[in-house]
Design an enzyme around this catalytic site. Structure first.
Site, mmCIF file in Angstrom:
data_model
loop_
_atom_site.group_PDB
_atom_site.id
_atom_site.type_symbol
_atom_site.label_atom_id
_atom_site.label_comp_id
_atom_site.label_asym_id
_atom_site.label_seq_id
_atom_site.Cartn_x
_atom_site.Cartn_y
_atom_site.Cartn_z
ATOM 1 C CG ASN A 9 54.012 25.271 -11.092
ATOM 2 O OD1 ASN A 9 54.545 26.358 -10.871
ATOM 3 N ND2 ASN A 9 54.219 24.195 -10.348
ATOM 4 C CD1 TRP A 10 54.635 29.240 -16.710
ATOM 5 C CD2 TRP A 10 55.101 31.416 -16.377
ATOM 6 N NE1 TRP A 10 53.988 29.964 -17.690
ATOM 7 C CE2 TRP A 10 54.252 31.299 -17.507
ATOM 8 C CE3 TRP A 10 55.508 32.692 -15.983
ATOM 9 C CZ2 TRP A 10 53.816 32.404 -18.235
ATOM 10 C CZ3 TRP A 10 55.081 33.805 -16.708
ATOM 11 C CH2 TRP A 10 54.240 33.649 -17.818
ATOM 12 C CE LYS A 11 57.120 22.546 -11.638
ATOM 13 N NZ LYS A 11 57.534 21.162 -11.441
ATOM 14 C CG HIS A 98 54.131 22.018 -6.435
ATOM 15 N ND1 HIS A 98 55.346 21.377 -6.467
ATOM 16 C CD2 HIS A 98 53.608 21.911 -7.690
ATOM 17 C CE1 HIS A 98 55.558 20.916 -7.695
ATOM 18 N NE2 HIS A 98 54.512 21.219 -8.451
ATOM 19 C CD GLU A 100 58.728 21.236 -8.095
ATOM 20 O OE1 GLU A 100 58.528 22.453 -8.244
ATOM 21 O OE2 GLU A 100 58.688 20.403 -9.032
ATOM 22 C CD GLU A 170 51.256 18.851 -9.762
ATOM 23 O OE1 GLU A 170 51.195 19.268 -10.911
ATOM 24 O OE2 GLU A 170 52.065 19.285 -8.922
ATOM 25 N N GLY A 176 58.226 16.449 -13.674
ATOM 26 C CA GLY A 176 59.496 16.822 -14.294
ATOM 27 C C GLY A 176 60.344 15.639 -14.731
ATOM 28 C CB SER A 216 55.683 14.275 -17.234
ATOM 29 O OG SER A 216 56.849 14.384 -16.435
ATOM 30 N N GLY A 237 53.709 21.866 -15.740
ATOM 31 C CA GLY A 237 54.952 22.566 -15.425
ATOM 32 C C GLY A 237 55.720 22.887 -16.686
ATOM 33 N N GLY A 238 56.729 22.054 -16.984
ATOM 34 C CA GLY A 238 57.642 22.279 -18.103
ATOM 35 C C GLY A 238 56.974 22.744 -19.390
HETATM 36 P P1 PGA Z 1 55.804 19.025 -14.919
HETATM 37 O O1 PGA Z 1 55.419 19.755 -13.541
HETATM 38 O O2 PGA Z 1 54.662 19.215 -15.864
HETATM 39 O O3 PGA Z 1 57.057 19.734 -15.391
HETATM 40 O O4 PGA Z 1 56.041 17.598 -14.595
HETATM 41 C C1 PGA Z 1 54.124 19.704 -13.037
HETATM 42 C C2 PGA Z 1 54.058 20.426 -11.720
HETATM 43 O O5 PGA Z 1 54.985 20.328 -10.919
HETATM 44 O O6 PGA Z 1 53.056 21.102 -11.423
#
Ligand code: PGA
Length: 252
Positions: A9-11, A98, A100, A170, A176, A216, A237-238
């Site tokens: 997930n590149w966001k 998600h 966010e 999640e 994050g 994470s 994500g990251g």
């Molecule tokens: P993260 O994000 O790996 O940076 O914690 C995961 C996500 O939000 O899907």
């Protein structure tokens, strides 16, 4: 048999050039490795990058997903992108729900249920996210919260559609933050999620549903997490923004 899946997930990161470069690099690293096709790899990129990624990446090796879609079919919804539009450029997956989106864009359980419907209608496979906040876990509400997110999302969804769904657990406190859930915490919740799916549908459907862990995930934590019985891969994500790190996770 349920699939092993690692999704990135590149966001809201990367320019078009950077994103396509990253996608191509990942593609070539995977071609050179033995892990092609297992696990399945999905890249969830910003809308602006999707068509270029679909065109420049080997669809046998890396699947493309978006990070959201509108809950509406079409019409006067300025700024929105419909599931039909996403499907029309050859995208296969969509992240729905998600945290966010729930936190910053008002995606309620009802809106999420409508988005899921749009995905199924338009032949897109949703990656449905659920998870509790730190406060909810501290107050021992995490099972209740996750259960209600799942029940509210899928109560109107029939079994044929549900079968196209990937679930991602999640925990919000792990996203994050560098604070991954322990394999025990994650396994406990994944097994609980499987029991909820069995309640809504049945045991076989539940056993065949891929449930990913997200929050994470890094090269160091992935292998312990992915060994757990009910964890079928990750939503990353990251660490998905660096091709080498992401490949290490894919190989875990
Ligand atoms: P993260 O994000 O790996 O940076 O914690 C995961 C996500 O939000 O899907």
């Amino acid at each position: 048999m349920r699939e092993k899946i690692v999704a990135g997930n590149w966001k809201m990161n990367t320019s078009l050039e950077e994103g396509v470069g990253l996608g191509k690099k990942l593609n070539s690293l995977l071609i050179d490795s033995e892990s092609v096709k297992n696990p399945k790899v999905i890249l969830c990129a910003p809308f602006t990058h999707l068509e270029s990624l679909v065109k420049s990446i080997n669809a046998e090796i890396v699947f493309i997903g978006s990070q959201n879609c509108s809950q509406f079919e079409s019409g006067a919804y300025t700024g929105e992108i419909s599931a039909k539009m996403i499907r029309s450029i050859g995208v296969d997956y969509v992240i729905v729900g998600h945290s966010e989106r729930r936190q910053f864009f008002g995606d309620t359980d009802n809106i999420i249920a409508l988005k899921l419907e749009q995905c199924y209608k338009n032949n897109l496979k949703p990656i449905f996210c659920c998870g509790e906040s730190l406060k909810e876990r501290q107050n021992h509400k995490h099972f209740d919260v996750v259960k209600s997110q799942i029940v509210n999302a899928f109560k109107q969804i029939d079994v044929a559609d549900f079968k196209k769904t990937i679930v991602a657990y999640e925990p919000v406190w792990a996203i994050g933050t560098g604070q991954t859930a322990s394999p025990e915490q994650a396994q406990e919740m994944h097994s609980f999620i499987r029991s909820i799916i069995a309640e809504i549908y049945d045991e076989t459907i539940s056993e065949n549903t891929s449930i990913l862990y997200g929050g994470s995930v890094g090269a160091a934590s992935a292998s312990e997490l992915f060994k757990c019985k009910d964890i079928d891969g990750g939503l990353v994500g990251g660490a998905s923004l660096k091709a080498e790190d992401f490949v290490k996770i894919i190989k875990s």
